[in-house]
Design an enzyme around this catalytic site. Sequence first.
Site, short mmCIF file in Angstrom:
data_model
loop_
_atom_site.label_atom_id
_atom_site.label_comp_id
_atom_site.label_asym_id
_atom_site.label_seq_id
_atom_site.Cartn_x
_atom_site.Cartn_y
_atom_site.Cartn_z
N THR A 128 20.58 51.95 73.48
CA THR A 128 21.76 52.64 73.98
C THR A 128 22.36 53.51 72.88
OG1 THR A 128 23.08 50.69 73.42
CG2 THR A 128 22.29 50.85 75.69
N TYR A 129 23.41 54.24 73.23
CA TYR A 129 24.00 55.21 72.30
C TYR A 129 24.41 54.52 71.00
CZ TYR A 129 26.69 59.28 70.79
OH TYR A 129 27.17 60.36 70.10
#
Length: 341
Positions: A195-196
Amino acid sequence: YLLKGPKDRIHRIVFHEITKKAILAALEHPRTIDTKMVDAQQARRVLDRLVGYKLSPLIWTKIRYGLSAGRVQSVAVRLIVEKDREIEAFKAVEFWKLRSLYRKPEFEAELAGKDISSGKQMSEVLSQLEGKEHKVSAIEQKDAISSPPSPFTTSTLQQEASRKLGFSVKQTMVLAQRLYEGNVKNKAFGGGFITYMRTDSVTLSAEALGAIRETIVKEYGEQFALEQPRVFKNKKSAQEAHEAIRPTHLNLLPKDAAEFLEPGELKLYTLIWKRAMACQMAPAKLKRTSVKIGAGDFEFAAEGQVVSFPGYLKLYGGRLQNQEKLLPELSVGQVLPLQKT
């Protein structure tokens, strides 16, 4: 043109992982423009112009061309400078430590209850200890529980990658960017791996928590999983637009990801995967042990732990195993053969 049109014509989609599922879900649930977030972005933009745009050219002329300053960098440098000045102002005081190394069983203890401030004092203590019997005088044990650390934020990922992998901050972020974008040597995976990676949130989605538990049960057994997810609290200042850093596909074990990733990418992915799993594993059960050893008029002390159930330590040892040593089984009155002091 769009900004002049009706507000309901302008939408924003949000996704924190580059996977087909996440992007389709974002498209299905678009949201309107949040003016508070727009204002926040514009405030950052103004600060960049007030600080970065004015300071950077000055630094080029005074220090070195190519360096930069900004609303974040400048504050960070100030904190570092202040801390460095504190270190320079510190006045060192001489002190000595005395440790005894025992054999059969082998472990170390440290002289307790006496300050030694010079080599002369140390020689006097050693002469008084010469030929003295070292005997266990007291043992105290307490049951304890160690809980796992929270999932990674940007800063904790950088710290742990430095400590465990020897990566610089820049190296960590470059590798994390590749993993997020799926820009790796073998693009057959078809999406991002994590994820980010720019986040200060320690929360995980309900979907992720379910997938983590399934993987823990499958790989390590039901006894290592939690009945209810462990919830970590964000700092008040945390921006909760993103999840904590985690794998996008939690059932993609590091050994299976190896075919897609280069060695550095795989090391960082493995670290992120283990941390995400460990944060939802059962706590470790320990016996914290304190031992006192009499030697003439002096006393030595040792502290350590015995792991009765590894819990998350089976996967992610973290700092606990490095900081706290294991002690052997001892009994009160036991004479300890001295190897050296």
